[in-house]
Design an enzyme around this catalytic site. Structure first.
Site, short mmCIF file in Angstrom:
data_model
loop_
_atom_site.label_atom_id
_atom_site.label_comp_id
_atom_site.label_asym_id
_atom_site.label_seq_id
_atom_site.Cartn_x
_atom_site.Cartn_y
_atom_site.Cartn_z
N HIS A 32 0.86 -1.18 0.00
CA HIS A 32 0.00 0.00 0.00
C HIS A 32 0.90 1.23 0.00
O HIS A 32 1.57 1.52 0.99
CB HIS A 32 -0.92 -0.02 1.22
CG HIS A 32 -1.87 -1.16 1.23
ND1 HIS A 32 -2.30 -1.77 2.39
CD2 HIS A 32 -2.49 -1.82 0.20
CE1 HIS A 32 -3.15 -2.74 2.08
NE2 HIS A 32 -3.27 -2.79 0.76
N GLU A 78 1.51 3.91 2.78
CA GLU A 78 2.06 3.45 4.06
C GLU A 78 3.59 3.57 3.99
O GLU A 78 4.33 2.60 3.95
CB GLU A 78 1.59 2.02 4.33
CG GLU A 78 0.07 1.97 4.51
CD GLU A 78 -0.53 0.58 4.46
OE1 GLU A 78 0.23 -0.41 4.51
OE2 GLU A 78 -1.77 0.47 4.34
N HIS A 138 3.56 -3.11 6.66
CA HIS A 138 2.47 -2.17 6.39
C HIS A 138 2.41 -1.06 7.43
O HIS A 138 3.19 -1.02 8.38
CB HIS A 138 1.13 -2.91 6.41
CG HIS A 138 0.87 -3.76 5.22
ND1 HIS A 138 0.03 -3.37 4.19
CD2 HIS A 138 1.33 -4.99 4.88
CE1 HIS A 138 -0.02 -4.32 3.28
NE2 HIS A 138 0.77 -5.32 3.67
N GLU A 174 2.34 -4.29 11.18
CA GLU A 174 1.67 -3.00 11.05
C GLU A 174 2.30 -1.98 11.99
O GLU A 174 2.53 -2.25 13.17
CB GLU A 174 0.18 -3.14 11.40
CG GLU A 174 -0.60 -4.09 10.51
CD GLU A 174 -1.01 -3.47 9.18
OE1 GLU A 174 -0.75 -2.26 8.98
OE2 GLU A 174 -1.59 -4.21 8.35
#
Length: 472
Positions: free
Chosen positions: A203, A206, A308, A389
């Site tokens: 993504h 990010e 991410h 994350e």
């Protein structure tokens, strides 16, 4: 004497920039102070057919001020006018935007600060900034990782590999090209018996993911240290053959997208076909995933990490292939997952277990998400696969309101992966009930996404790599 003439110009022309100027008021001048209001919109990504949405949330722009010779204080109110229309408006409470009067060069990473006046009210994200000198200020959801910086990272890796003639088999290869003609670079290092794939920035908005990659690669290759590599890293390079992709979505990164490539493909929904009318991956829509998965099929995989950032949760956390067929096949994957998180906690105190994406209720539910990288790779190669994350917000495990989660902390998290992989090596392909060697503290903890924060709105359900209810 003539009245002061203040000019404020808004641009997003740097690569990775994203903003649209809606309106700005004429500066109101009172003595040696002035003020004005600027309204802005975040520009959506290309519409994604699979999710039926045009994602948007990431923004980055430059405000250039001139004419402050006689004005000492220029107070500007910035308003993201379509903040309630972004992909995850529930993530805005608790967010503080990033700003710097420095450049976008690596040497100025430390100049990024958080703006404590940021607030989300009545569907608008607003903040104030006091300009006291002529010149530029960058404002971003998270500091950009530009394509020029990406190319510099690749060049530094190539130089380090070339200068160390003893590293047989170390190389940088292009796995293919994106739809806009950018290379999908993969750094291949190490000569161990375990194959580790680490990918970043599926993504593109990010950006903390590529800062993580930089921290990891700098340590592995001794970049910035005249090629000197510490003993733990040397040991890990003898344990693993690494395949590291620093940026999976360079087209989306340059375009300032949040989640998609140049044609609207969310790469972390392109790892398998889960719908009869949507084939994935494909050369026409997602050549990035197609190229990486093809190479992975050639090399095999013993460990997989997909890096991410998460808009909402103010924590660093790991999500695995919970409830997928491999998870339910035996207890092996659950114990590997738990031990990995424990080892990473020892290496970096920003890691925690309790808060994260809750797993799906059943295997049937999990099968809907076999197009997510972590799930697909784990089951395809019967290996430990994880999604890491990092927060856009400040990190509640070790809060620092002035800078929040930052490029430097992202780089440090990447660097400290090395100790974790050293600890994991004996167990990744171990047979039998090897987990009897682990302590109770090393066991898997089922995470929850419920935490306390003013204005927090509990989502109905969230699974894997920021799958939201409208994705289901």
């Amino acid at each position: 004497s003539p009245s002061p003439s203040i000019k404020l110009s808004i641009t997003a022309s740097h690569d990775g920039g994203n903003i649209q100027l809606v309106s700005q008021t004429e500066p109101i001048i009172s003595g040696r102070t002035a003020k004005c209001t600027v309204k802005l919109n975040v520009i959506p990504d290309v519409y994604t057919e699979f999710e039926k949405i045009a994602h948007c949330q990431y923004f980055s722009f430059r405000a250039f001020v001139s004419g402050l010779e006689d004005i000492k204080i220029f107070n500007v109110t910035y308003i993201i006018d379509n903040a309630d229309k972004v992909s995850y408006p529930e993530a805005w409470p608790g967010t503080t935007i990033c700003e710097t009067s420095g450049s976008l060069e690596p040497a100025d990473d430390h100049l990024w600060k958080r703006n404590p006046t940021t607030k989300y009210v009545d569907g608008k994200l607003t903040w104030q900034h006091v300009h006291t000198t002529n010149g530029s200020t960058f404002f971003s959801y998270f500091p950009p990782y530009t394509y020029n910086r990406h190319l510099k990272l690749i060049a530094d890796c190539a130089s380090s590999i070339a200068s160390n003639k003893s590293d047989d088999g170390y190389k940088i290869e292009s796995l293919g090209q994106t739809l806009q003609g950018r290379e999908i670079e993969c750094i291949v290092v190490g000569n161990g018996d375990k194959t580790a794939w680490i990918i970043h920035r599926q993504h593109p908005g990010e950006t903390m993911a590529e800062f993580f990659a930089e921290g990891l690669l700098h340590r592995i290759l001794g970049i910035g240290k005249d090629g000197e590599i510490d003993d733990t890293t040397k040991k890990v390079l003898d344990q693993y053959r690494f395949y590291i992709v620093p940026c999976m979505c360079p087209d989306g990164a340059v375009l300032g997208h949040l989640r998609t490539n140049s044609v609207g493909a969310n790469l972390n929904r392109e790892w398998a076909t889960v719908s009869p009318d949507y084939t994935a991956p494909s050369l026409e829509r997602s050549p990035e995933v197609h190229a990486v998965l093809k190479k992975m099929d050639e090399t095999g995989c013993d460990f997989f990490l997909d890096v991410h950032g998460d808009e909402e949760l103010p924590y660093v956390f790991l999500s695995g292939a919970e409830k997928t067929p491999l998870w339910d096949e035996s207890e092996r994957l659950k114990y590997l997952h738990g031990y990995f998180v424990s080892c990473y906690q020892c290496a970096n105190s920003d890691i925690q277990k309790a808060i994260g994406y809750p797993p799906p209720d059943t295997t049937k539910d999990a099968l809907k998400y076999m197009n997510v990288a972590c799930n697909q790779v784990s089951n395809r190669f019967k290996c430990l696969g994880l999604t890491l994350e990092m927060p856009y917000k400040d990190c509640e495990t070790c809060p620092d309101p002035s800078v929040g989660w930052s490029p430097d902390r992202s780089k440090q998290l990447g660097s400290s992966l090395i100790e974790t992989l050293d600890s994991m090596h004996p167990y990744l392909r171990a047979e039998g009930e090897f987990w009897t060697e682990f302590s109770d503290d090393d066991h898997y903890v089922e995470p929850t996404d419920n935490y306390k924060e003013d204005g927090f709105i509990m989502l109905t359900k969230r699974l894997y790599s920021d799958v939201r209810p409208h994705d289901a």
